[in-house]
Design an enzyme around this catalytic site. Structure first.
Site, PDB file in Angstrom:
ATOM      1  N   ILE A 244       0.893  -1.258   0.031  1.00  0.00           N
ATOM      2  CA  ILE A 244      -0.066   0.155   0.048  1.00  0.00           C
ATOM      3  C   ILE A 244       0.940   1.172  -0.054  1.00  0.00           C
ATOM      4  O   ILE A 244       1.625   1.672   1.119  1.00  0.00           O
ATOM      5  CB  ILE A 244      -1.092  -0.157   1.214  1.00  0.00           C
ATOM      6  N   PRO A 245       1.116   1.883  -1.156  1.00  0.00           N
ATOM      7  CA  PRO A 245       2.231   2.742  -1.401  1.00  0.00           C
ATOM      8  C   PRO A 245       2.235   4.164  -0.690  1.00  0.00           C
ATOM      9  O   PRO A 245       2.120   5.125  -1.574  1.00  0.00           O
ATOM     10  CB  PRO A 245       2.321   2.858  -2.803  1.00  0.00           C
ATOM     11  N   CYS A 246       2.393   4.149   0.535  1.00  0.00           N
ATOM     12  CA  CYS A 246       2.183   5.564   1.311  1.00  0.00           C
ATOM     13  C   CYS A 246       3.446   6.266   0.881  1.00  0.00           C
ATOM     14  O   CYS A 246       3.456   7.422   1.002  1.00  0.00           O
ATOM     15  CB  CYS A 246       2.058   5.226   2.603  1.00  0.00           C
ATOM     16  N   HIS A 247       4.681   5.661   0.378  1.00  0.00           N
ATOM     17  CA  HIS A 247       5.552   6.284  -0.048  1.00  0.00           C
ATOM     18  C   HIS A 247       5.464   7.300  -1.357  1.00  0.00           C
ATOM     19  O   HIS A 247       6.255   8.061  -1.552  1.00  0.00           O
ATOM     20  CB  HIS A 247       6.767   5.425  -0.284  1.00  0.00           C
ATOM     21  N   ARG A 248       4.252   7.012  -1.998  1.00  0.00           N
ATOM     22  CA  ARG A 248       4.045   7.871  -3.186  1.00  0.00           C
ATOM     23  C   ARG A 248       3.104   9.149  -2.800  1.00  0.00           C
ATOM     24  O   ARG A 248       2.697   9.853  -3.754  1.00  0.00           O
ATOM     25  CB  ARG A 248       3.043   7.188  -4.215  1.00  0.00           C
TER      26      ARG A 248
END
Length: 282
Positions: A244-248
């Site tokens: 779940i790409p919270c880094h994006r």
């Protein structure tokens, strides 16, 4: 087991290399310097890094400045809005892997994990030491760090009433599947959060690999344009990082802002994805 687990020494070396390059990218380190840092010849370092990370060391370093992120955001187009219109958000989505997403009911979430058995373990991956936590319904936690005790305490705090059992082999197998570029097995995720948090995490799933959105754009996509801070808090509470790409999610100016597992790790994740995206585009 996949080759990733079988050759854990190489993964540990590549994690060390990524940490070194991320910490020294402004000095534009030479291939020979990075290779020496992990105890390999330049030839073998180039070959192993490219095989395991999917991009060359030079391409990786070239994307660490995040200039590309600011350029994309300056265009004014909302990547997230476009993705949502295309129907990429929802109960399941294909991005780096096939994911099947199920959310815990609000009632179960309120119980703090009471009656839940969580298996956990540690394994090395491109971004250092990873912790994976699993229930019988799927992966419920994925995080990164350097201290096993601190990482486990972080996960325990999310579900204080759950029973945790150490299962390194099971966790290592899941981590291997996550970072094996050839894996296309459906991976079930079990999200544990408030209804609002789950909505934010589903919105994150709509951001394609190698692209970016802002906290404000995510808030707007949820029809809550004034909820930027609440969105930021939910992004920070994402229990299944990377997938779940919270880094994006970036600041409006393209700033990295915070990241639960370390800003430099976030920089590395974005650089890997951007470099891979550029390779596909060529």
């Amino acid at each position: 087991m996949t080759k990733i687990v079988e050759n854990g020494t190489d993964w540990k070396r590549m994690a060390t290399a990524i940490s070194y390059l991320t910490g020294h990218y402004q000095e534009q380190p030479r291939l020979e310097e990075a290779a020496e840092h992990v105890g390999l010849s330049p030839f073998h370092f180039q070959r192993i890094f490219t095989r395991y990370i999917g991009v060359s060391p030079k391409a990786f370093v070239g994307h660490l400045t995040l200039a590309h992120a600011k350029a994309e955001l300056s265009k004014g187009a909302s990547v997230l809005a476009a993705a949502l219109e295309a129907g990429l958000s929802g109960p399941s989505r294909l991005h780096d892997l096939c994911l099947k997403v199920e959310a815990m009911t609000p009632g179960d979430y309120a119980k703090g994990g009471a009656g839940l058995v969580v298996d956990y373990g540690f394994a090395f991956c491109p971004f250092g030491l990873a912790i994976a936590t699993l229930t019988d319904k799927g992966l419920c936690g994925l995080g990164f760090g350097d201290d096993e005790d601190a990482m486990l305490a972080d996960m325990r705090a999310r579900w204080p009433k759950a029973v945790f059992r150490r299962a390194d082999d099971k966790a290592a197998d899941v981590v291997a599947k996550i970072f094996d570029a050839e894996n296309r097995e459906i991976l079930p995720l079990y999200l544990m959060g408030t209804p609002f948090q789950v909505k934010v995490w589903q919105a994150l799933l709509a951001i394609p690999s190698g692209e970016f959105s802002t906290y404000g754009a995510i808030a707007e996509s949820l029809k809550s344009p004034k909820a930027c801070r609440a969105v930021g808090a939910a992004v920070g509470r994402n229990p299944i990082s990377w997938l779940i790409p919270c880094h994006r999610a970036l600041g409006a100016s393209g700033a990295l802002t915070g990241y639960h597992w370390g800003v430099e790790r976030k920089r590395a994740m974005l650089a890997v994805e951007a470099a891979k995206r550029e390779m596909v585009a060529i």
